[in-house]
Design a protein around this motif. Structure first.
Motif, PDB file in Angstrom:
ATOM      1  N   ALA A 142       8.465  18.795 -20.019  1.00 42.75           N
ATOM      2  CA  ALA A 142       9.605  19.523 -19.279  1.00 42.75           C
ATOM      3  C   ALA A 142      10.106  20.354 -20.481  1.00 42.75           C
ATOM      4  CB  ALA A 142      10.513  18.714 -18.502  1.00 42.75           C
ATOM      5  N   ARG A 143      10.462  19.659 -21.707  1.00 42.58           N
ATOM      6  CA  ARG A 143      11.252  20.580 -22.723  1.00 42.58           C
ATOM      7  C   ARG A 143      10.635  21.866 -22.887  1.00 42.58           C
ATOM      8  NH1 ARG A 143      11.622  22.259 -27.061  1.00 42.58           N
ATOM      9  NH2 ARG A 143       9.578  21.884 -27.791  1.00 42.58           N
ATOM     10  N   ARG A 144       9.085  21.571 -23.154  1.00 46.71           N
ATOM     11  CA  ARG A 144       8.332  22.840 -23.353  1.00 46.71           C
ATOM     12  C   ARG A 144       8.472  23.706 -22.220  1.00 46.71           C
ATOM     13  NH1 ARG A 144       2.573  21.376 -25.096  1.00 46.71           N
ATOM     14  NH2 ARG A 144       2.392  20.846 -23.082  1.00 46.71           N
ATOM     15  N   ALA A 145       8.315  23.479 -21.061  1.00 47.62           N
ATOM     16  CA  ALA A 145       8.443  24.458 -20.046  1.00 47.62           C
ATOM     17  C   ALA A 145       9.771  24.972 -20.155  1.00 47.62           C
ATOM     18  CB  ALA A 145       8.192  23.439 -18.740  1.00 47.62           C
ATOM     19  N   LEU A 146      10.891  24.378 -20.101  1.00 44.07           N
ATOM     20  CA  LEU A 146      12.312  24.913 -20.038  1.00 44.07           C
ATOM     21  C   LEU A 146      12.584  25.652 -21.300  1.00 44.07           C
ATOM     22  CD1 LEU A 146      13.984  21.526 -18.478  1.00 44.07           C
ATOM     23  CD2 LEU A 146      13.644  23.780 -17.362  1.00 44.07           C
ATOM     24  N   ALA A 147      11.992  25.396 -22.531  1.00 42.10           N
ATOM     25  CA  ALA A 147      12.449  25.947 -23.716  1.00 42.10           C
ATOM     26  C   ALA A 147      11.753  27.418 -23.561  1.00 42.10           C
ATOM     27  CB  ALA A 147      12.085  25.343 -24.832  1.00 42.10           C
ATOM     28  N   LYS A 148      10.789  27.607 -23.087  1.00 42.50           N
ATOM     29  CA  LYS A 148       9.802  28.751 -22.782  1.00 42.50           C
ATOM     30  C   LYS A 148      10.742  29.708 -21.903  1.00 42.50           C
ATOM     31  CE  LYS A 148       4.960  27.910 -23.321  1.00 42.50           C
ATOM     32  NZ  LYS A 148       3.660  27.685 -22.546  1.00 42.50           N
ATOM     33  N   ALA A 149      11.511  29.139 -21.114  1.00 41.09           N
ATOM     34  CA  ALA A 149      12.126  30.034 -19.982  1.00 41.09           C
ATOM     35  C   ALA A 149      13.588  30.280 -20.305  1.00 41.09           C
ATOM     36  CB  ALA A 149      11.931  29.372 -18.636  1.00 41.09           C
ATOM     37  N   ALA A 150      14.027  29.720 -21.551  1.00 42.25           N
ATOM     38  CA  ALA A 150      15.308  29.419 -21.821  1.00 42.25           C
ATOM     39  C   ALA A 150      16.347  30.608 -21.871  1.00 42.25           C
ATOM     40  CB  ALA A 150      15.479  28.413 -23.046  1.00 42.25           C
ATOM     41  N   ARG A 151      15.433  31.767 -22.539  1.00 45.75           N
ATOM     42  CA  ARG A 151      16.302  33.098 -22.718  1.00 45.75           C
ATOM     43  C   ARG A 151      17.779  32.709 -23.406  1.00 45.75           C
ATOM     44  NH1 ARG A 151      16.113  36.565 -17.855  1.00 45.75           N
ATOM     45  NH2 ARG A 151      16.372  34.669 -16.954  1.00 45.75           N
ATOM     46  N   GLY A 152      17.617  32.058 -24.406  1.00 41.99           N
ATOM     47  CA  GLY A 152      19.065  31.893 -25.174  1.00 41.99           C
ATOM     48  C   GLY A 152      19.660  30.431 -24.626  1.00 41.99           C
ATOM     49  N   ALA A 153      19.246  29.786 -23.691  1.00 41.12           N
ATOM     50  CA  ALA A 153      19.817  28.523 -23.445  1.00 41.12           C
ATOM     51  C   ALA A 153      19.161  27.302 -24.313  1.00 41.12           C
ATOM     52  CB  ALA A 153      19.397  27.994 -21.835  1.00 41.12           C
ATOM     53  N   ARG A 154      20.179  26.514 -24.688  1.00 42.28           N
ATOM     54  CA  ARG A 154      19.346  25.372 -25.594  1.00 42.28           C
ATOM     55  C   ARG A 154      19.032  24.367 -24.644  1.00 42.28           C
ATOM     56  NH1 ARG A 154      23.868  23.355 -29.531  1.00 42.28           N
ATOM     57  NH2 ARG A 154      25.341  24.090 -28.108  1.00 42.28           N
ATOM     58  N   VAL A 155      17.764  24.057 -25.072  1.00 38.99           N
ATOM     59  CA  VAL A 155      17.058  22.904 -24.710  1.00 38.99           C
ATOM     60  C   VAL A 155      16.775  21.732 -25.753  1.00 38.99           C
ATOM     61  CG1 VAL A 155      15.065  22.199 -22.902  1.00 38.99           C
ATOM     62  CG2 VAL A 155      16.125  24.641 -22.823  1.00 38.99           C
TER      63      VAL A 155
END
Ligand code: SF4
Ligand code: SF4
Length: 362
Positions: free
Chosen positions: A335-348
């Motif tokens: 989930a971390r990897r999936a969210l980090a890819k979509a983060a666009r500046g958000a910190r994960v």
């Protein structure tokens, strides 16, 4: 695989007025009726009864599932849609109608785990062991991130009073979720048998990967393999030892992204939240937590439909913005990897990385 074992579930969904449609992250991301849980089950029912012949296009909707279990949670009949669809994938593989993106997956899986196991031997030396009271199994997503990531995770164990816990030397360093989700059951049977045998060297195995814990606890027994080892998520062990560390709280509002296999499937909800809460000023939940709330990383959807996976993750990132969170924390490396890819500046951050930054030995 025998699809007739699922006849009751498939019949129930086929004639259902799609009561769980609103919960499905894939149907939400694709905005397509063909991929609602009801429609996917109705397609599988047609494949089971022979109304449709197995073909790659006919079977393609079986892959439009993250395995999140949100539909099951909302269903008054408790129908396990993901398990049926994953069995459908296995039938598609048997019928040579599997998803083209997953055709070479077993070869890639075995090659990758061989490389990772060799790396672990080099990085860890005699801390990579085939027997111990308690051993740690890192997630493959963090193993892929390199030695520094693994050392950070081991440093967290040390900060919680577990400085000598070895990394488990298992034949595949993974319980085989990719083989399960892709429908490659022959190869999975081999992984399950050899892993169960190797597990006999450990009394307790603490894994950072919710999918590995779920495979070992729930899927292996369904395949006839019953490891005697106690298998836990690492957050369960660490939460019991919270008293051994002093944690620096970040002055930040963080959103806890529950991992479907951890919260919904394994019902491990409290330990990761207690740990994360101890590291930040405020920990909040997404508005869709408990309904949908999937990161999009499961079910191999990132391989079969990268746009869908990215769309699902982007919705979770947007929710974190709306919740005023400056950080997203999850206890699942995938989930971390999936969210980090979509983060666009958000910190994960993964839970273990959050703890690594916050831990000070008492
Ligand atoms: S899982 Fe339940 S609510 Fe969803 S389509 Fe099937 S029967 Fe209907
Ligand atoms: S398990 Fe999740 S992704 Fe799969 S059909 Fe159900 S809600 Fe959709």
């Amino acid at each position: 695989v025998n699809l007739h074992d699922f006849a009751r579930s498939l019949g129930t969904c086929t004639y259902c007025p799609s009561m769980c449609r609103h919960t499905c992250p894939v149907a939400d991301a694709e905005a397509r009726e063909a991929v609602t849980p009801q429609a996917k089950m109705a397609t599988l029912e047609s494949l089971r009864t022979g109304r449709f012949a197995f073909s790659t296009p006919a079977a393609s909707v079986l892959y439009a599932c993250n395995g999140c279990g949100a539909c099951t949670q909302s269903c008054v009949h408790g129908i396990d849609v993901a398990t049926a669809l994953f069995a459908g994938r296995a039938a598609a593989v048997e019928q040579r109608s599997g998803h083209p993106a997953l055709a070479g997956l077993p070869a890639r899986f075995f090659s990758r785990v061989r490389t990772r196991r060799a790396r672990l031997e080099t990085w860890l030396g005699d801390r990579f062991r085939d027997r111990a009271e308690l051993a740690f199994l890192p997630g493959c997503a963090s193993l892929g991130a390199g030695a520094a990531s693994l050392r950070r995770e081991l440093a967290v164990l040390a900060a919680f009073g577990l400085p000598d816990v070895p990394v488990a030397d298992l034949p595949f360093c993974c319980a085989g979720y990719p083989l399960w989700a892709s429908g490659h059951r022959v190869e999975l049977a081999r992984v399950a048998a050899e892993t169960t045998c190797a597990l006999s060297g450990f009394s307790t195995l603490a894994s950072a990967c919710p999918a590995c814990v779920w495979m070992l606890r729930k899927v292996y027994p369904s395949l006839g393999e019953r490891p005697a080892t106690r298998v836990v998520h690492v957050s369960e062990i660490l939460a019991e030892r919270l008293f051994t560390v002093r944690l620096r709280r970040r002055p930040i509002r963080a959103l806890y992204q529950d991992a479907c296999y951890l919260g919904r499937h394994l019902e491990i909800r409290d330990p990761p939240r207690r740990l994360a809460s101890a590291c930040v000023e405020a920990l909040v939940e997404a508005p869709t937590a408990g309904v949908s709330g999937c990161s999009g990383g499961g079910g191999l959807v990132p391989l079969t439909s990268p746009e869908t996976a990215a769309g699902t993750a982007a919705r979770r990132v947007e929710e974190s913005r709306q919740a005023g969170a400056g950080l997203i924390v999850t206890a699942c490396p995938t989930a971390r990897r999936a969210l980090a890819k979509a983060a666009r500046g958000a910190r994960v951050l993964s839970l273990l990385d959050l703890l690594a930054g916050a831990a000070r030995t008492v």
